[in-house]
Design an enzyme around this catalytic site. Structure first.
Site, PDB file in Angstrom:
ATOM      1  N   GLN A  26      18.380   6.976  13.599  1.00 24.58           N
ATOM      2  CA  GLN A  26      19.079   6.531  14.929  1.00 24.58           C
ATOM      3  C   GLN A  26      17.844   6.319  15.936  1.00 24.58           C
ATOM      4  O   GLN A  26      18.663   6.205  17.031  1.00 24.58           O
ATOM      5  CB  GLN A  26      19.869   7.982  15.110  1.00 24.58           C
ATOM      6  CG  GLN A  26      19.236   9.132  15.540  1.00 24.58           C
ATOM      7  CD  GLN A  26      20.320  10.116  15.629  1.00 24.58           C
ATOM      8  OE1 GLN A  26      20.664  10.936  14.586  1.00 24.58           O
ATOM      9  NE2 GLN A  26      20.647  10.694  17.004  1.00 24.58           N
ATOM     10  N   GLY A  80      17.132  19.513  17.318  1.00 30.24           N
ATOM     11  CA  GLY A  80      15.976  20.515  18.104  1.00 30.24           C
ATOM     12  C   GLY A  80      15.772  20.304  19.331  1.00 30.24           C
ATOM     13  O   GLY A  80      16.596  19.593  20.130  1.00 30.24           O
ATOM     14  N   ARG A  93      16.373  15.073  26.611  1.00 28.15           N
ATOM     15  CA  ARG A  93      15.440  14.126  27.333  1.00 28.15           C
ATOM     16  C   ARG A  93      15.205  14.298  28.772  1.00 28.15           C
ATOM     17  O   ARG A  93      14.351  13.675  29.291  1.00 28.15           O
ATOM     18  CB  ARG A  93      16.105  12.697  27.069  1.00 28.15           C
ATOM     19  CG  ARG A  93      16.064  12.043  25.540  1.00 28.15           C
ATOM     20  CD  ARG A  93      16.613  10.659  25.347  1.00 28.15           C
ATOM     21  NE  ARG A  93      15.972  10.274  24.040  1.00 28.15           N
ATOM     22  CZ  ARG A  93      16.970  10.057  23.013  1.00 28.15           C
ATOM     23  NH1 ARG A  93      18.151  10.401  23.133  1.00 28.15           N
ATOM     24  NH2 ARG A  93      16.605   9.818  21.798  1.00 28.15           N
ATOM     25  N   VAL A 106      27.635  20.956  29.189  1.00 22.93           N
ATOM     26  CA  VAL A 106      26.862  21.972  29.825  1.00 22.93           C
ATOM     27  C   VAL A 106      26.051  21.032  31.091  1.00 22.93           C
ATOM     28  O   VAL A 106      25.103  20.305  30.688  1.00 22.93           O
ATOM     29  CB  VAL A 106      26.168  22.847  28.934  1.00 22.93           C
ATOM     30  CG1 VAL A 106      25.378  24.073  29.800  1.00 22.93           C
ATOM     31  CG2 VAL A 106      26.936  23.474  27.892  1.00 22.93           C
ATOM     32  N   HIS A 132      18.507  23.198  24.054  1.00 16.08           N
ATOM     33  CA  HIS A 132      18.554  23.921  25.434  1.00 16.08           C
ATOM     34  C   HIS A 132      19.851  24.740  25.508  1.00 16.08           C
ATOM     35  O   HIS A 132      20.556  24.631  24.448  1.00 16.08           O
ATOM     36  CB  HIS A 132      18.548  22.871  26.703  1.00 16.08           C
ATOM     37  CG  HIS A 132      19.445  21.625  26.091  1.00 16.08           C
ATOM     38  ND1 HIS A 132      20.688  21.757  25.968  1.00 16.08           N
ATOM     39  CD2 HIS A 132      19.195  20.391  26.002  1.00 16.08           C
ATOM     40  CE1 HIS A 132      21.122  20.581  25.611  1.00 16.08           C
ATOM     41  NE2 HIS A 132      20.352  19.601  25.618  1.00 16.08           N
ATOM     42  N   ALA A 133      20.256  25.154  26.652  1.00 19.85           N
ATOM     43  CA  ALA A 133      21.434  25.784  26.672  1.00 19.85           C
ATOM     44  C   ALA A 133      22.783  25.092  26.290  1.00 19.85           C
ATOM     45  O   ALA A 133      23.762  25.919  25.935  1.00 19.85           O
ATOM     46  CB  ALA A 133      21.730  26.282  28.186  1.00 19.85           C
ATOM     47  N   GLU A 176      30.291  17.197  23.812  1.00 17.27           N
ATOM     48  CA  GLU A 176      31.025  16.079  24.477  1.00 17.27           C
ATOM     49  C   GLU A 176      30.055  15.139  25.365  1.00 17.27           C
ATOM     50  O   GLU A 176      30.597  14.133  25.973  1.00 17.27           O
ATOM     51  CB  GLU A 176      32.262  16.253  25.412  1.00 17.27           C
ATOM     52  CG  GLU A 176      33.455  17.038  24.345  1.00 17.27           C
ATOM     53  CD  GLU A 176      34.387  17.646  25.190  1.00 17.27           C
ATOM     54  OE1 GLU A 176      34.375  17.532  26.315  1.00 17.27           O
ATOM     55  OE2 GLU A 176      35.512  18.058  24.661  1.00 17.27           O
ATOM     56  N   HIS A 179      22.971  23.211  23.559  1.00 18.64           N
ATOM     57  CA  HIS A 179      22.903  23.311  22.177  1.00 18.64           C
ATOM     58  C   HIS A 179      23.537  24.792  21.865  1.00 18.64           C
ATOM     59  O   HIS A 179      24.407  25.188  20.908  1.00 18.64           O
ATOM     60  CB  HIS A 179      21.817  23.126  21.364  1.00 18.64           C
ATOM     61  CG  HIS A 179      21.139  21.660  21.563  1.00 18.64           C
ATOM     62  ND1 HIS A 179      20.011  21.417  22.384  1.00 18.64           N
ATOM     63  CD2 HIS A 179      21.537  20.706  20.935  1.00 18.64           C
ATOM     64  CE1 HIS A 179      19.785  20.330  22.277  1.00 18.64           C
ATOM     65  NE2 HIS A 179      20.656  19.717  21.450  1.00 18.64           N
TER      66      HIS A 179
HETATM   67  O1  PAF Z   1      23.595  14.451  19.052  1.00 22.15           O
HETATM   68  C1  PAF Z   1      22.328  14.832  18.084  1.00 22.15           C
HETATM   69  O2  PAF Z   1      21.598  15.707  18.453  1.00 22.15           O
HETATM   70  C2  PAF Z   1      22.143  14.007  16.853  1.00 22.15           C
HETATM   71  O3  PAF Z   1      22.664  12.668  17.228  1.00 22.15           O
HETATM   72  C3  PAF Z   1      22.857  14.518  15.553  1.00 22.15           C
HETATM   73  C4  PAF Z   1      24.263  14.559  15.675  1.00 22.15           C
HETATM   74  C5  PAF Z   1      22.409  15.879  15.484  1.00 22.15           C
HETATM   75  C6  PAF Z   1      22.322  13.462  14.598  1.00 22.15           C
HETATM   76  O4  PAF Z   1      21.045  13.324  14.221  1.00 22.15           O
END
Ligand code: PAF
Length: 278
Positions: free
Chosen positions: A61, A31, A187, A176, A34-35, A148, A37
Site C-alpha cells: 500500500q 503498528g 505520521r 481520536v 497511538h491512542a 474513521e 489505535h
Molecule cells: O489503516 C491502516 O493502518 C492500514 O491501512 C491497514 C488497514 C492496517 C491495512 O494495512
C-alpha cells in the site's frame, strides 16, 4: 499476550475462542500505535469478548516515493500498549509470510479507490484491499474495527467485505484527536513542532466549513475558503477539500444525510488527512 506469526496460527486461536462461545474482534494496524489505535481496541471490546490486533507494515500500500522504509516500527512498544488496552492476541506476520515468492493476487474494489486520495496515491487502496482481505480471511473474527479518520479506506473495506461475503462485520470507530484538535496519526511523528502547530489549520478549516455548510452557505465557496485557509497556513499542497456522500464518496454540491467533508493536504513532507460529518 500471545503473539502469533502465521495465518494458520491466527485462524486456530480465533476459532478456539469461538468454539467456546466467545465473540472475537479484530483490529488491523500497521503498528506505531497511538491512542487512536487503542480506542479501536476499546471499541472492539464493546462488541466482543476477545480482541486480536495485527501489526503489519504492508509494502503493497506504499507507492515508490512513499515512506515505507522510514515508517515507524516498534513491535515491543506496540505489544505493551495493546496489553494495556485489553488486547489478548497479537498477529505480527513477516512480509515473507504475507507475500511469499510467487504471490500474484490483488483485490481491487471498483470505483471508490479512484476518488479523493486515490487520485494522488494510485494503487494504494488496492494494496489496502489486498492485505485486509487476507487478514480478515485468516482471522475469521466476528467483527473488525477500523478508524474513521481513514474514511475512504473504511468505505472501501465495507464494500469489499460485503461484496466478498467475508463474514466479518466492519465497524467504524470515531476519530481520536489531540486536545488541540489534530487527528491522531502515526505520521504526525514526522511533523516538526512548527509544522505540527501549522497543521492545526486542517481540523480548524474542516470545522469552519462544517459550521458554514450547516447555515446553508453554498458548497463550492465553502470548500474554496477551506482550501485557501490551508494554503495560507503553510500547507505546501492541498490535494482536495470535498463534500462527499459518506458511502459512495461521490462529490456533492449540497449536504445530504451521511455527507462528509474530506480533506488531504501536505505539511512539509507529511501528507495529512481528516474528515468530519456534516
Ligand atoms: O489503516 C491502516 O493502518 C492500514 O491501512 C491497514 C488497514 C492496517 C491495512 O494495512
Amino acid at each position: 499476550m500471545a503473539i502469533v506469526r502465521t495465518p494458520a496460527a491466527l485462524t486456530a486461536a480465533v476459532a478456539a475462542w469461538q468454539r467456546d462461545g466467545l465473540r472475537v474482534a479484530f483490529v488491523p494496524t500497521m503498528g506505531a500505535l497511538h491512542a487512536g489505535h487503542l480506542a479501536l481496541v476499546t471499541e472492539g471490546l464493546r462488541h466482543a469478548d476477545r480482541v486480536v490486533a495485527s501489526i503489519f507494515v504492508n509494502p503493497k500500500q506504499f507507492g515508490p516515493a512513499e515512506d515505507l522504509d522510514r515508517y515507524p516500527r516498534d513491535e515491543a512498544g506496540d505489544a505493551a500498549k495493546l496489553v494495556g488496552a485489553g488486547c489478548t492476541l497479537l498477529y505480527a506476520p513477516s512480509v515473507e509470510t504475507m507475500y511469499p515468492p510467487g504471490f500474484a493476487s490483488f483485490v481491487r474494489v471498483a470505483g471508490l479507490p479512484d476518488l479523493l486520495c486515490g487520485r494522488v496515491r494510485p494503487g494504494h487502496f488496492d494494496g489496502v484491499a489486498t492485505v485486509v482481505s487476507k487478514l480478515l480471511a485468516a482471522a475469521r473474527a466476528d467483527v473488525a474495527v477500523f478508524g474513521e479518520k481513514d474514511w475512504q479506506q473504511l468505505a472501501i473495506i465495507r464494500r469489499m467485505a460485503a461484496d466478498l461475503d467475508l463474514g466479518t462485520q466492519i465497524i467504524g470507530a470515531g476519530i481520536v484527536r489531540d486536545s488541540d484538535g489534530l487527528a491522531l496519526s502515526s505520521r504526525n511523528l514526522y511533523l516538526t513542532p512548527d509544522e505540527r502547530q501549522r497543521a492545526l489549520a486542517l481540523p480548524r478549516a474542516l470545522a469552519t466549513a462544517q459550521a458554514t455548510l450547516r447555515t446553508g452557505e453554498p458548497v463550492a465557496a465553502t470548500l474554496a475558503a477551506a482550501s485557501t485557509a490551508l494554503a495560507a497556513a503553510g500547507f505546501a499542497r492541498v490535494d482536495y477539500v470535498e463534500l462527499v456522500d459518506g458511502e459512495t464518496l461521490g462529490a456533492l454540491d449540497a449536504p445530504v444525510p451521511g455527507a462528509r467533508i474530506m480533506a488531504a493536504a501536505v505539511m512539509g513532507t507529511t501528507r495529512l488527512i481528516d474528515n468530519l460529518a456534516i
